[in-house]
Enzyme design. Structure first.
Site, mmCIF file in Angstrom:
data_model
loop_
_atom_site.group_PDB
_atom_site.id
_atom_site.type_symbol
_atom_site.label_atom_id
_atom_site.label_comp_id
_atom_site.label_asym_id
_atom_site.label_seq_id
_atom_site.Cartn_x
_atom_site.Cartn_y
_atom_site.Cartn_z
ATOM 1 N N HIS A 91 0.730 -1.207 0.104
ATOM 2 C CA HIS A 91 0.091 0.004 -0.054
ATOM 3 C C HIS A 91 0.827 1.440 0.110
ATOM 4 O O HIS A 91 1.369 1.660 1.082
ATOM 5 C CB HIS A 91 -0.794 -0.010 1.140
ATOM 6 C CG HIS A 91 -2.038 1.121 1.071
ATOM 7 N ND1 HIS A 91 -3.284 0.879 1.845
ATOM 8 C CD2 HIS A 91 -1.971 2.425 0.622
ATOM 9 C CE1 HIS A 91 -3.828 1.871 1.492
ATOM 10 N NE2 HIS A 91 -3.216 2.681 0.912
ATOM 11 N N LYS A 125 -8.506 -0.755 -6.942
ATOM 12 C CA LYS A 125 -8.750 -0.278 -5.793
ATOM 13 C C LYS A 125 -10.031 0.390 -5.765
ATOM 14 O O LYS A 125 -10.350 1.177 -6.821
ATOM 15 C CB LYS A 125 -7.620 0.679 -5.582
ATOM 16 C CG LYS A 125 -7.738 1.654 -4.112
ATOM 17 C CD LYS A 125 -7.441 0.934 -2.967
ATOM 18 C CE LYS A 125 -7.618 1.856 -1.514
ATOM 19 N NZ LYS A 125 -6.540 2.657 -1.370
ATOM 20 N N HIS A 159 2.851 14.177 1.108
ATOM 21 C CA HIS A 159 2.223 15.518 0.578
ATOM 22 C C HIS A 159 3.111 16.666 0.882
ATOM 23 O O HIS A 159 4.257 16.250 1.692
ATOM 24 C CB HIS A 159 1.140 15.828 1.690
ATOM 25 C CG HIS A 159 -0.174 14.918 1.566
ATOM 26 N ND1 HIS A 159 -0.982 14.708 0.425
ATOM 27 C CD2 HIS A 159 -0.370 13.791 2.238
ATOM 28 C CE1 HIS A 159 -1.819 13.776 0.602
ATOM 29 N NE2 HIS A 159 -1.803 13.266 1.652
ATOM 30 N N HIS A 201 -5.673 -0.931 5.394
ATOM 31 C CA HIS A 201 -5.512 0.014 6.853
ATOM 32 C C HIS A 201 -6.819 -0.193 7.610
ATOM 33 O O HIS A 201 -7.316 0.788 8.206
ATOM 34 C CB HIS A 201 -5.170 1.546 6.281
ATOM 35 C CG HIS A 201 -6.139 1.889 5.255
ATOM 36 N ND1 HIS A 201 -7.422 2.117 5.333
ATOM 37 C CD2 HIS A 201 -5.746 2.941 4.261
ATOM 38 C CE1 HIS A 201 -7.840 2.760 4.453
ATOM 39 N NE2 HIS A 201 -6.934 3.340 3.690
ATOM 40 N N ARG A 232 2.563 8.867 -6.502
ATOM 41 C CA ARG A 232 2.203 9.929 -6.938
ATOM 42 C C ARG A 232 3.004 10.160 -8.484
ATOM 43 O O ARG A 232 2.579 9.396 -9.378
ATOM 44 C CB ARG A 232 2.620 11.256 -5.917
ATOM 45 C CG ARG A 232 2.362 10.892 -4.626
ATOM 46 C CD ARG A 232 0.820 10.888 -4.080
ATOM 47 N NE ARG A 232 0.870 11.283 -2.734
ATOM 48 C CZ ARG A 232 -0.216 11.070 -2.148
ATOM 49 N NH1 ARG A 232 -1.317 10.461 -2.617
ATOM 50 N NH2 ARG A 232 -0.458 11.276 -0.648
ATOM 51 N N ASP A 267 1.089 2.387 3.920
ATOM 52 C CA ASP A 267 0.071 3.604 3.323
ATOM 53 C C ASP A 267 1.086 4.797 3.278
ATOM 54 O O ASP A 267 0.500 5.946 3.533
ATOM 55 C CB ASP A 267 -1.095 3.745 4.314
ATOM 56 C CG ASP A 267 -2.179 4.468 3.602
ATOM 57 O OD1 ASP A 267 -2.148 4.792 2.428
ATOM 58 O OD2 ASP A 267 -3.212 4.696 4.269
ATOM 59 N N HIS A 307 -10.988 0.837 0.350
ATOM 60 C CA HIS A 307 -11.003 1.809 1.526
ATOM 61 C C HIS A 307 -12.399 1.976 1.978
ATOM 62 O O HIS A 307 -13.036 2.364 1.180
ATOM 63 C CB HIS A 307 -10.437 3.043 0.493
ATOM 64 C CG HIS A 307 -10.361 4.328 1.744
ATOM 65 N ND1 HIS A 307 -9.227 4.836 2.256
ATOM 66 C CD2 HIS A 307 -11.456 5.017 2.355
ATOM 67 C CE1 HIS A 307 -9.602 5.746 3.158
ATOM 68 N NE2 HIS A 307 -10.913 5.894 3.122
HETATM 69 O O1 DOR Z 1 -4.514 9.531 4.753
HETATM 70 C C1 DOR Z 1 -4.750 8.982 3.459
HETATM 71 N N1 DOR Z 1 -4.148 9.363 2.561
HETATM 72 N N2 DOR Z 1 -5.803 8.261 3.331
HETATM 73 C C2 DOR Z 1 -6.245 7.953 2.106
HETATM 74 O O2 DOR Z 1 -7.296 7.173 1.849
HETATM 75 C C3 DOR Z 1 -5.745 8.503 0.799
HETATM 76 C C4 DOR Z 1 -4.299 8.899 1.186
HETATM 77 C C5 DOR Z 1 -3.436 9.569 0.212
HETATM 78 O O3 DOR Z 1 -3.552 9.178 -1.031
HETATM 79 O O4 DOR Z 1 -2.880 10.618 0.342
HETATM 80 ZN ZN ZN Z 2 -3.465 4.920 0.997
HETATM 81 ZN ZN ZN Z 3 -7.071 4.439 1.952
#
Ligand code: DOR
Ligand code: ZN
Ligand code: ZN
Length: 444
Positions: free
Chosen positions: A61, A146, A314, A237, A65, A310, A181
């Site tokens: 997971h 997904k 960002h 998650h 990007r 996960d 999700h």
């Molecule tokens: O916290 C998260 N960030 N949850 C998600 O479902 C998407 C992910 C993201 O792509 O930033």
């Molecule tokens: Zn995710």
């Molecule tokens: Zn998610």
């Protein structure tokens, strides 16, 4: 025969035991695991001084990007982060710009990844608009579809029950999993509107909206769809005790269901959000101590199948907002997952063999990452060298990820990945990336 490389004086993690032995690599594959005297002659030889060799981690997971979200992360920075963290294969999520949801968009991502990746990359797709395209996407190599129950990403709306059944059914026919999700859209939206009406914009409001109840509701919904089609569903998650109860009872009834947990849901609870603010904001949110304990219990009891990061990078400014509703959710995880879990092994909370099963062996089986995730003769030479006793401090300013923050920043961990090998090639040595872009394979 002269092989490419031998590693000597190691403690090697096989699926059910640890052996003091050496390992020989040729042409990107493991050709021998044996006592030193039985290793073939090699061009290059490395003395590992008693350190551990583990299968490279397969992180099922990851949000790599790139493309229009390159400012957050790209294939190069994301896979450098992976190599640095001991992850040799990542499975990439489709919520990109453009969304991975067609043959063309998947092909485009594969091309960019092939040129730039340090570790192996496999892909998930979102559902396409046209049902027939699902087959083409799978034939190109997608490892699953997904689906977000919380908002539409891809060709199918979470509110379109008829299409859901048809698309999930097609995944069953194509013999690939649907990754979930799990958040119920209607439930989430009505709660969020109510909170916003009351002027709430703090972290606990976010947790109230993205509640455990909403997670449970969506998991039950996915299970119901699976009853009809027999599709394998994989719950991403899992964050709440009630969720693992539902998954456990579905498993007992024979539903083809698997699930994952993240290190942050195992190790942090919601009080972290009061301390760290939006840095610790993620979706699903960090929950109560009781939930955390329930996740550990489910992990040990085999209800939870795998651990995934996960990894959700960002730009920092996207997280530093006044209102929680505007803040980006998620944080990078590729560089912290293995050391955090090694620390748990050192603490006696998890055995090393269980860790390897949860982070390498089972992900390879569930997502059909063939001949990886295990140190067996004939498999690809994806492995990591671990100094099990080294203590060090997580410093997010030194991440290879573009996202240089973490709720684990400053934490002391015990256990360090000192070398990462991908397809027989050394890509990370003592924290330094030494591999070339393109070393990673596109896994189909
Ligand atoms: O916290 C998260 N960030 N949850 C998600 O479902 C998407 C992910 C993201 O792509 O930033
Ligand atoms: Zn995710
Ligand atoms: Zn998610």
């Amino acid at each position: 025969m002269l092989v490419d490389l031998v590693l000597k004086n190691a403690r090697i993690c096989l699926p059910n035991r640890i052996v003091e032995a050496g390992l020989a690599v040729n042409d990107g594959r493991i050709v021998k695991v044996s006592k030193e005297v039985n290793l073939p002659p090699a061009c290059e030889s490395l003395n590992l001084k008693g350190n551990f060799v583990l299968p490279g981690v397969i992180d099922a997971h990851v949000h790599l990007r790139d493309q229009d979200l390159s400012y957050k992360e790209n294939f190069f920075t994301g896979t450098c982060a992976a190599a640095s963290g001991g992850v040799t294969t990542v499975l990439d999520m489709p919520n990109n710009v453009p969304v991975t949801m067609s043959l063309d968009s998947l092909l485009e991502r594969m091309k960019i990844a092939a040129k730039n990746s340090i570790v192996n990359v496999a892909f998930y797709s979102a559902f396409p608009k046209r049902l027939e395209e699902m087959r083409e996407i799978v034939e190109l190599g997608a490892k699953g579809f997904k689906f977000f129950f919380s908002r539409q990403i891809g060709g199918v709306s979470p509110e379109d029950e008829e299409s859901l059944k048809i698309f999930f059914g097609e995944a069953a026919k194509l013999d690939v999993p649907v990754l979930i999700h799990a958040e119920d859209k209607a439930f989430l939206e009505s709660k969020m509107e109510e909170l916003k009406r009351n002027g709430r914009c703090d972290v606990s409001a976010f947790s109230e909206a993205h509640s455990a109840e909403s997670e449970v509701k969506a998991i039950k919904h996915a299970i119901k769809i699976s009853y009809g089609s027999g599709v394998h569903i994989h719950i991403c998650h899992v964050s709440a005790g009630k969720s693992v109860d539902v998954i456990s009872s579905a498993k007992r009834k024979g539903v083809p269901i698997t699930c994952e947990v993240t290190p942050h849901h195992l190790l942090l609870s919601k009080c972290e959000m009061d301390l760290q603010g939006f840095i610790a904001l993620t979706n699903p949110p960090l929950r109560s101590e009781a939930d955390r304990e329930a996740l550990w219990h489910a992990l040990k009891g085999g209800v939870i199948d795998i651990i995934s990061s996960d990894h959700a990078p960002h730009a920092l400014y996207e997280k530093m907002k006044k209102s929680v509703w505007d803040a980006a959710t998620g944080f990078p995880g590729l560089e912290t997952m293995v050391p955090l879990m090694l620390t748990q092994v050192n603490n006696g909370r998890l055995s090393l063999l269980s860790m390897v099963r949860l982070m390498s062996k089972r992900p390879s089986e569930i997502f059909r990452i063939r001949e990886r995730g295990c140190l067996r003769e004939g498999c690809f030479a994806d492995f990591i060298v671990v100094d099990f006793k080294r203590e060090w401090k997580i410093d997010s300013s030194r991440f290879y990820s573009k996202a240089k923050f973490s709720p684990f920043d400053g934490k002391i961990v015990k256990g360090r990945v000192i070398k990462t090998f991908v397809n027989g090639r050394l890509v990370m040595d003592e924290g330094e990336i030494v591999g070339k872009p393109g070393t990673g394979e596109i896994i189909r």
